[in-house]
Design a protein around this motif. Sequence first.
Motif: not given
Length: 497
Positions: A355-356, A403-408, A417-422, A425-431
């Motif tokens: 998914c990521a 957007d560099p303020d959102v994405w490293d 970048r779309h996975l949390d520390e565990k 998968f983290v769905q992003s409203k910015h995609v």
Amino acid sequence: MSMLVNLITNFDMSIVLTASCAFVLVFYYWYKRPKNFPSGPRGIPLLGVVPFLSKHTEKDFRKWSKKYGPMMSVRLGQNDWIVLGDHKTINECLVKGGNSFSGRPDHPVFKQFTKNHGVAMVDYGDHWKVQRRFGLTTLRGFGVGKRSMEDRIVEEIEYLNNAIRSHNGKPFNISKLFANAVSNNISSIVMGERMDYSDKIFETLTQRTTESDMAGKIIRFSIFVPSLWNLLLLFSTQASKQTSVFNSIREAIVNWVSQHKSTYDEHNVRDFIDAFIGEQKKETDVSFTDLQLIQYVRDLYVAGTETTTVTLRWAVRCLIHYPEKQNKLRKEIFDVIGREKTPSMKDKAQMPYTCAFMQELFRFRTLVPLGVPHKISNDVQVEGWSIPKGTWLLCNLWAVHNDPDVWDEPSKFKPERHLDEKGNFVQSKHVIPFSVGPRHCLGEQLARMEIFIFLVSMVQKFEFLPDPNEPRLSEVPQGVAGMMCVPHPFKQIVKEV
């Protein structure tokens, strides 16, 4: 004699004065904006900023938005366009503003290809609402978003995998096979059957998904300066080629519709075309015409094929350039479904890295960098600005995805970048590759299903390797600069795993 000299001198001065006044008036009206209209670059008379645009217009717009703000006006040709440059502003207009921002420009290029019919480029109104509602209902009725559609895609993947195997590990361009496979998913819905990969219509669709840089420039230039479209048709072989391709597709659709009409049975509705013919026979809405049917099918067929095909081509490009990510993807596939089990959408919840990978693919190479053009349907007040009815609008989706303020390090391909520390998968409203609001892509569900099943099935069965004859392997190229971000033609080697 002196009197003659004075007359000539005075006459010359009057010409200079008249020319100067005319020059001042031209620039006054050129640089004049509606009251309380967003600021932005104006360029030069007649062409606006078009001569100053680089290969990637979306990058120019982001650069200017840093000066003028996330909602700016840009003079393109002789028209003032509004360009939205960040997620907050796009959401404010397209989602919260909804109906007011859901129109389509009365553009000569769109009119030539659509005849003001279909669903993708039809202006917002009762006609569009009726046809959009019919499309959503009918697509769901024929399995989109359901298990029955999933079964059709799985069936097609076998044909695709066999076609890949036929190249016996030698370098080849996979774009045609993708176009064939994706088109057949559309065909099963639209006309109730799949076509053989040798069918001539596939040749035409492949042309549509392998644009050259010149073709991309022609398309972009004609959108921004519509008054020059007829000249481009006369003097540009690329513009003529685009018209010829559309005409070929239309001719095939006319034949399909004719065959359906001759075999129509109201007790056996086979596909989308039959469902539309059924609405025609009910005579409950005058918008169900033959021209509408032909253009509707063209919208579904071309748009549905192009977007998913190009996304899959970018996926292969990323698999080749980032082998460590390909290996990680394959490991998750083997862990969850093994080497032989057919992938299913129900497996997706257990596959966070897959998914990521998909979400990063949508972000990394924004398929339609500036989205599909919109039109303001009524006078609006938004973000403190006054925008009059009829104004044309673009959404810089690429800027949202970079957007560099959102994405490293937004220029890098990093599914992690779309996975949390565990590792979830983290769905992003910015995609937002399918846009947002009432005009978001009609085929989004189908496209997401196709990309997941195709990607998982191929990585499960094959390893994608670079063509040893291709010297440039250090990064994934930006792609063709047109209305769509299309990869330049490339070859790869595919080996079974």
